[in-house]
Scaffold this motif. Structure first.
Motif, PDB file in Angstrom:
ATOM      1  N   LYS A 182       0.809  -1.220   0.000  1.00 56.83           N
ATOM      2  CA  LYS A 182       0.000   0.000   0.000  1.00 56.83           C
ATOM      3  C   LYS A 182       0.844   1.273   0.000  1.00 56.83           C
ATOM      4  CE  LYS A 182      -4.175  -1.678   2.356  1.00 56.83           C
ATOM      5  NZ  LYS A 182      -3.758  -3.024   2.754  1.00 56.83           N
ATOM      6  N   ARG A 183       1.996   1.252   0.687  1.00 58.49           N
ATOM      7  CA  ARG A 183       2.704   2.507   0.966  1.00 58.49           C
ATOM      8  C   ARG A 183       3.113   3.211  -0.321  1.00 58.49           C
ATOM      9  NH1 ARG A 183       8.002   4.167   2.280  1.00 58.49           N
ATOM     10  NH2 ARG A 183       8.782   2.090   1.814  1.00 58.49           N
ATOM     11  N   LEU A 184       3.794   2.511  -1.214  1.00 65.85           N
ATOM     12  CA  LEU A 184       4.263   3.113  -2.455  1.00 65.85           C
ATOM     13  C   LEU A 184       3.633   2.474  -3.686  1.00 65.85           C
ATOM     14  CD1 LEU A 184       8.062   3.474  -1.581  1.00 65.85           C
ATOM     15  CD2 LEU A 184       6.298   5.243  -1.521  1.00 65.85           C
ATOM     16  N   GLU A 185       2.636   1.590  -3.489  1.00 64.04           N
ATOM     17  CA  GLU A 185       1.973   0.884  -4.586  1.00 64.04           C
ATOM     18  C   GLU A 185       2.999   0.156  -5.450  1.00 64.04           C
ATOM     19  OE1 GLU A 185      -1.014   0.492  -4.398  1.00 64.04           O
ATOM     20  OE2 GLU A 185      -1.888   2.197  -3.375  1.00 64.04           O
ATOM     21  N   GLU A 186       3.904  -0.560  -4.763  1.00 66.25           N
ATOM     22  CA  GLU A 186       4.928  -1.340  -5.462  1.00 66.25           C
ATOM     23  C   GLU A 186       4.447  -2.774  -5.629  1.00 66.25           C
ATOM     24  OE1 GLU A 186       8.800   0.893  -3.465  1.00 66.25           O
ATOM     25  OE2 GLU A 186       7.818  -0.790  -2.464  1.00 66.25           O
ATOM     26  N   VAL A 187       4.807  -3.387  -6.747  1.00 69.95           N
ATOM     27  CA  VAL A 187       4.450  -4.772  -7.031  1.00 69.95           C
ATOM     28  C   VAL A 187       5.654  -5.650  -6.712  1.00 69.95           C
ATOM     29  CG1 VAL A 187       3.657  -6.401  -8.768  1.00 69.95           C
ATOM     30  CG2 VAL A 187       2.845  -4.025  -8.826  1.00 69.95           C
ATOM     31  N   TRP A 188       5.469  -6.601  -5.798  1.00 63.58           N
ATOM     32  CA  TRP A 188       6.552  -7.478  -5.374  1.00 63.58           C
ATOM     33  C   TRP A 188       6.363  -8.875  -5.953  1.00 63.58           C
ATOM     34  CZ3 TRP A 188      10.806  -5.880  -2.719  1.00 63.58           C
ATOM     35  CH2 TRP A 188      10.755  -4.613  -2.136  1.00 63.58           C
ATOM     36  N   LEU A 189       7.473  -9.462  -6.403  1.00 60.91           N
ATOM     37  CA  LEU A 189       7.475 -10.826  -6.929  1.00 60.91           C
ATOM     38  C   LEU A 189       8.289 -11.724  -6.012  1.00 60.91           C
ATOM     39  CD1 LEU A 189       8.006 -10.131 -10.741  1.00 60.91           C
ATOM     40  CD2 LEU A 189       5.877 -10.646  -9.553  1.00 60.91           C
ATOM     41  N   PRO A 190       7.980 -13.015  -5.948  1.00 55.88           N
ATOM     42  CA  PRO A 190       8.724 -13.922  -5.054  1.00 55.88           C
ATOM     43  C   PRO A 190      10.208 -13.977  -5.409  1.00 55.88           C
ATOM     44  CG  PRO A 190       6.727 -14.968  -5.883  1.00 55.88           C
ATOM     45  CD  PRO A 190       6.896 -13.709  -6.659  1.00 55.88           C
ATOM     46  N   GLY A 191      11.043 -13.864  -4.391  1.00 61.56           N
ATOM     47  CA  GLY A 191      12.481 -14.001  -4.574  1.00 61.56           C
ATOM     48  C   GLY A 191      13.188 -12.778  -5.097  1.00 61.56           C
ATOM     49  N   ASP A 192      12.462 -11.715  -5.446  1.00 60.61           N
ATOM     50  CA  ASP A 192      13.097 -10.506  -5.965  1.00 60.61           C
ATOM     51  C   ASP A 192      13.367  -9.537  -4.824  1.00 60.61           C
ATOM     52  OD1 ASP A 192      12.840 -11.655  -8.395  1.00 60.61           O
ATOM     53  OD2 ASP A 192      11.456 -10.173  -9.238  1.00 60.61           O
ATOM     54  N   ASP A 193      14.570  -8.951  -4.834  1.00 59.42           N
ATOM     55  CA  ASP A 193      14.920  -7.977  -3.803  1.00 59.42           C
ATOM     56  C   ASP A 193      14.358  -6.593  -4.109  1.00 59.42           C
ATOM     57  OD1 ASP A 193      16.331  -9.901  -2.399  1.00 59.42           O
ATOM     58  OD2 ASP A 193      18.191  -9.504  -3.498  1.00 59.42           O
ATOM     59  N   ASP A 194      14.061  -6.329  -5.366  1.00 51.76           N
ATOM     60  CA  ASP A 194      13.549  -5.020  -5.758  1.00 51.76           C
ATOM     61  C   ASP A 194      12.147  -5.185  -6.335  1.00 51.76           C
ATOM     62  OD1 ASP A 194      15.960  -3.648  -5.110  1.00 51.76           O
ATOM     63  OD2 ASP A 194      16.837  -4.447  -6.963  1.00 51.76           O
ATOM     64  N   PRO A 195      11.260  -4.231  -6.052  1.00 49.71           N
ATOM     65  CA  PRO A 195       9.888  -4.342  -6.560  1.00 49.71           C
ATOM     66  C   PRO A 195       9.795  -3.949  -8.029  1.00 49.71           C
ATOM     67  CG  PRO A 195      10.137  -2.307  -5.343  1.00 49.71           C
ATOM     68  CD  PRO A 195      11.460  -3.028  -5.216  1.00 49.71           C
ATOM     69  N   GLY A 250      -2.702  -1.249 -15.896  1.00 44.18           N
ATOM     70  CA  GLY A 250      -2.434  -2.473 -15.151  1.00 44.18           C
ATOM     71  C   GLY A 250      -2.344  -2.217 -13.660  1.00 44.18           C
ATOM     72  N   LEU A 251      -1.672  -1.131 -13.261  1.00 48.89           N
ATOM     73  CA  LEU A 251      -1.588  -0.787 -11.848  1.00 48.89           C
ATOM     74  C   LEU A 251      -2.963  -0.439 -11.300  1.00 48.89           C
ATOM     75  CD1 LEU A 251       0.028  -0.173  -9.292  1.00 48.89           C
ATOM     76  CD2 LEU A 251       0.402   2.157 -10.168  1.00 48.89           C
ATOM     77  N   TYR A 252      -3.753   0.277 -12.098  1.00 48.30           N
ATOM     78  CA  TYR A 252      -5.099   0.633 -11.645  1.00 48.30           C
ATOM     79  C   TYR A 252      -5.937  -0.621 -11.390  1.00 48.30           C
ATOM     80  CZ  TYR A 252      -9.867   2.379 -11.711  1.00 48.30           C
ATOM     81  OH  TYR A 252     -11.175   2.635 -11.400  1.00 48.30           O
ATOM     82  N   LEU A 253      -5.826  -1.618 -12.268  1.00 55.34           N
ATOM     83  CA  LEU A 253      -6.594  -2.853 -12.081  1.00 55.34           C
ATOM     84  C   LEU A 253      -6.122  -3.594 -10.834  1.00 55.34           C
ATOM     85  CD1 LEU A 253      -8.658  -4.924 -12.957  1.00 55.34           C
ATOM     86  CD2 LEU A 253      -6.966  -5.894 -14.526  1.00 55.34           C
ATOM     87  N   LEU A 254      -4.796  -3.660 -10.616  1.00 53.71           N
ATOM     88  CA  LEU A 254      -4.286  -4.325  -9.411  1.00 53.71           C
ATOM     89  C   LEU A 254      -4.758  -3.592  -8.151  1.00 53.71           C
ATOM     90  CD1 LEU A 254      -0.615  -5.236 -10.437  1.00 53.71           C
ATOM     91  CD2 LEU A 254      -2.559  -6.795 -10.172  1.00 53.71           C
ATOM     92  N   GLN A 255      -4.761  -2.267  -8.198  1.00 58.02           N
ATOM     93  CA  GLN A 255      -5.252  -1.502  -7.044  1.00 58.02           C
ATOM     94  C   GLN A 255      -6.721  -1.789  -6.786  1.00 58.02           C
ATOM     95  OE1 GLN A 255      -4.194   2.378  -8.492  1.00 58.02           O
ATOM     96  NE2 GLN A 255      -2.449   2.564  -7.106  1.00 58.02           N
ATOM     97  N   ARG A 256      -7.495  -1.867  -7.842  1.00 58.10           N
ATOM     98  CA  ARG A 256      -8.923  -2.135  -7.675  1.00 58.10           C
ATOM     99  C   ARG A 256      -9.146  -3.528  -7.085  1.00 58.10           C
ATOM    100  NH1 ARG A 256     -13.398  -3.007 -12.381  1.00 58.10           N
ATOM    101  NH2 ARG A 256     -15.239  -3.038 -11.045  1.00 58.10           N
ATOM    102  N   VAL A 257      -8.391  -4.504  -7.559  1.00 60.23           N
ATOM    103  CA  VAL A 257      -8.512  -5.865  -7.026  1.00 60.23           C
ATOM    104  C   VAL A 257      -8.122  -5.883  -5.552  1.00 60.23           C
ATOM    105  CG1 VAL A 257      -7.567  -8.191  -7.183  1.00 60.23           C
ATOM    106  CG2 VAL A 257      -8.138  -6.963  -9.267  1.00 60.23           C
TER     107      VAL A 257
END
Length: 701
Positions: free
Chosen positions: A529-542, A551-558
């Motif tokens: 929520k804080r920065l609306e970053e998308v995180w993937l498993p095993g990745d150190d950076d979002p 795409g971000l808008y749809l993820l936020q809505r979901v």
């Protein structure tokens, strides 16, 4: 993609009789329902070479994995069964009209002691008379305002009615003559019901008789030199005529009919219906549908008739139904409509005269509705497609995630820990597949552990469904399951993407739960929520999507939908827990008898002091139940007395049942402030003259 020949029945197995058939996909989900006069001839049409089939039919038969049928005795039974199955299974390849709005009706609640006139939407209730639908609620209110002068029927809510009755004074409408004020006894229930019936008769089209009666009364009053009464009747007649003018006469023979018209192209179709009662247009409505199956105008008309009249009966089905094209079997459809009405219904295409002219007007409305719908939806379809493509590209998915599931955890300081699962298909919410979870594996606050438990439980159910339906074996058709009725199964269909509300820890927990179950073909991501970053498993950076990304808008809505769904469930559980008292543990003691006990004794404290014989004096209480009440109250520890932290005074609890200990609000002993029970626990100073701690708790519970 399945080969239709792999599940094609042998010709001798299919009966040559009327019936209804269902196509199922590999998950045993019903994807198409149809009916036929001859099942053998109809089903043979689906198993032709794919190149000779309509593209939509070809898509359906290649998506399906099996077909089954049910034989019926008549085509009318087939029509009814087809409608029932479409409503029950919601097949994805059947035409389903989407009502473009919830149309308002003018309703008269004849099922109440004092019938009320009001605007109603949604499902129809038994014992309520409906008129409409209307295009706008304000049109109903204008009509009612004109008619209340003549028919002063109650229009107030139940709360306003009770308040007026207890105060002994009517509301403003009672003073200005637009309500007969049954709340204060100005009219008897029988007189008020007669007013409501006259109102309903007038709205149903029986207007001429009533107006002639008023005119006769006006003439008599004038002859008797009762000029004030005559003037009042004159104004009443004028008000009724103004109300009638709002619905101009379109059919001179006072016909009761519904007129259907269609506008369609290769992909979509719009239907418009005009409801004509007593020769006047009383309502209008419309639907739009995707043509997901190969269907002609006659088929669309049949689906529209099923949609409109499938739940109706009696006078809601008119004597005459006018359509642009007759269904494939008009006799069967007409017989079905007649059965729902209880008398003969004429189904035909108007050829000449006023009815044909009115049908052309309905057709123009349908064409305008289709144009407006396509204008609105063009950008919507494009936007959703672009959003799914952007998500697939950002997360490096093989294809667009057509089914997305999102999970969220909710609790209040570690209590009432729950989770939610929401489902989006093709970028749109599928509310029928939303699910709620209670965290059972542990107690306390641990969002990461909660997420691991919920993901594990959801996909264990998915694996159990796969094993039960035989999907483990590649290349084999699943065995017939006698317990499978084709309804959508819980957790039976896998998503292409799992979204969790949170960052790296929650994503890692979700991925670990899937790995433990051996599931490696479902993508996982998290949205912090804080920065609306998308995180993937095993990745150190979002993964950072642009702020303007669809795409971000749809993820936020979901994510936000899952959050709201979880919050509502958590609050409902907390409310239920706070309202739980010692009497809830008594088996067989319902809400009515609990209220009777509290009303009789005044509080749980006094009830705890009562004997079995005294409890038996309460109406409806037997000795066995009274003994159970005494045992339950004896086992329940009495609540600690409330203390006024300012004075040290112990406050008696005589007025109401004591809440459970967990229901008491937190009190700052240094300041005497009551801590609010909400999502963020903050202190609020207690103003002078506010209720005591005990009183506050009793009000909350």
């Amino acid at each position: 993609m399945a080969d239709p020949s792999s599940y094609r029945p042998k010709p001798g197995q299919i009966p040559d009789s009327p019936g209804v058939y269902k196509f199922r996909d590999e998950h045993r989900r019903v994807i198409y329902v149809g009916k036929a006069k001859s099942l053998r001839q109809r089903l043979a049409n689906y198993f032709q070479p794919l190149t000779s089939l309509h593209p939509r039919t070809a898509t359906m038969v290649t998506t399906a994995a099996s077909v089954e049928w049910t034989v019926v005795s008549t085509e009318v039974e087939a029509l009814q069964l087809e409608y029932s199955w479409i409503k029950e299974f919601d097949p994805r390849f059947n035409v389903k009209y989407r009502d473009d709005k919830s149309y308002p009706y003018l309703a008269v609640t004849m099922n109440e002691e004092f019938p009320r006139v009001q605007v109603m939407r949604g499902h129809k209730k038994k014992g309520v008379r409906y008129f409409g639908p209307y295009a706008h609620a304000w049109a109903i209110r204008e009509t009612v305002d004109l008619m209340l002068r003549v028919f002063p029927v109650r229009t107030c809510s139940a709360g306003v009615f009770r308040n007026a009755a207890s105060a002994g004074r009517p509301c403003l409408l009672g003073y200005i003559g637009k309500c007969s004020a049954p709340c204060v006894g100005r009219v008897t229930p029988e007189e008020h019901r007669e007013l409501a019936e006259e109102f309903s008769d007038f709205m149903a089209g029986r207007t001429g008789t009533y107006i002639r009666r008023l005119e006769k009364q006006m003439t008599i009053a004038a002859e008797d030199m009762e000029y004030e009464k005559a003037a009042r009747l004159r104004d009443d007649i004028a008000a009724l005529r103004r109300a009638m003018e709002k619905n101009a006469v379109v059919l001179a023979d006072a016909t009761d009919a519904d007129l259907f018209a269609l506008a369609e192209d290769e992909l979509e179709a719009a239907v418009q219906i005009f409801h004509v009662r007593g020769g006047r247009v009383r309502g209008q409505r419309g639907w739009v549908t995707d043509k997901v199956e190969a269907v002609d105008t006659a088929g669309l008309v049949e689906h529209a008739l099923q949609q409109l009249y499938g739940e109706e009966s009696g006078e809601a089905v008119p004597k005459e139904v006018l359509v642009p094209a007759l269904p494939e079997d008009p006799e069967a459809v007409s017989a079905w409509l007649s059965g729902r009405r209880g008398s003969l219904v004429s189904l035909r295409v108007p050829q000449r005269g006023d009815k044909k002219d009115l049908m052309e007007t309905v057709a123009r409305n349908a064409q305008q509705a289709l144009v407006l719908h396509k204008t609105k939806r063009a950008s919507d379809l494009t936007t959703r497609s672009r959003a799914l493509e952007e998500i697939a590209e950002a997360l490096d998915l093989d294809s667009a995630p057509l089914r997305i599931e999102c999970f969220d955890i909710s609790h209040l300081q570690g209590e009432d820990v729950v989770a939610s699962m929401v489902v989006f298909e093709d970028g749109l919410p599928r509310k029928s597949e939303y699910r709620r979870f209670q965290i059972k594996g542990f107690e306390g606050q641990d969002d990461v552990r909660s997420m691991h438990e919920v993901i594990g439980r959801r996909f264990k159910r998915y694996l159990a469904e796969k094993e039960r339906t035989g999907e483990w074996v590649d290349g084999e058709v699943p065995a017939e399951d006698p317990e499978d009725d084709g309804r959508p199964k819980r957790f039976a269909y896998p998503p292409q993407l799992v979204v969790v509300d949170g960052g790296q820890p929650q994503v890692a927990a979700a991925r670990r739960a899937l790995d433990e179950l051996g599931i490696d073909d479902i993508a996982v991501c998290g949205l912090a929520k804080r920065l609306e970053e998308v995180w993937l498993p095993g990745d150190d950076d979002p993964v950072v999507l642009p702020r303007s990304s669809e795409g971000l808008y749809l993820l936020q809505r979901v994510r936000d939908t899952a959050h709201d769904f979880a919050i509502r469930y958590q609050r409902s559980k907390r409310t239920k827990r706070l309202r739980t008292g010692p009497l809830d543990a008594v088996p067989g003691l319902g809400e009515t008898r609990k209220q009777a006990l509290i009303k009789h004794f005044g509080s749980v404290k006094r009830l705890r002091q009562a004997t079995i014989e005294q409890i038996c004096e309460v109406p409806g209480m037997g000795r066995k139940t009274a003994e159970a009440v005494v045992v339950a109250l004896a086992q329940a520890a009495p609540a600690a007395p409330a203390v006024n932290t300012a004075t040290g005074e112990i406050m008696e609890d005589d007025a109401a049942p004591a809440p459970a200990a967990s229901a008491a609000p937190a009190v700052n002993t240094a300041t005497g402030e009551i801590m609010e029970d909400g999502a963020d626990v903050t202190a609020r100073p207690r103003a002078h003259g506010t209720t005591s701690t005990t009183e506050k708790t009793e009000q909350d519970t």
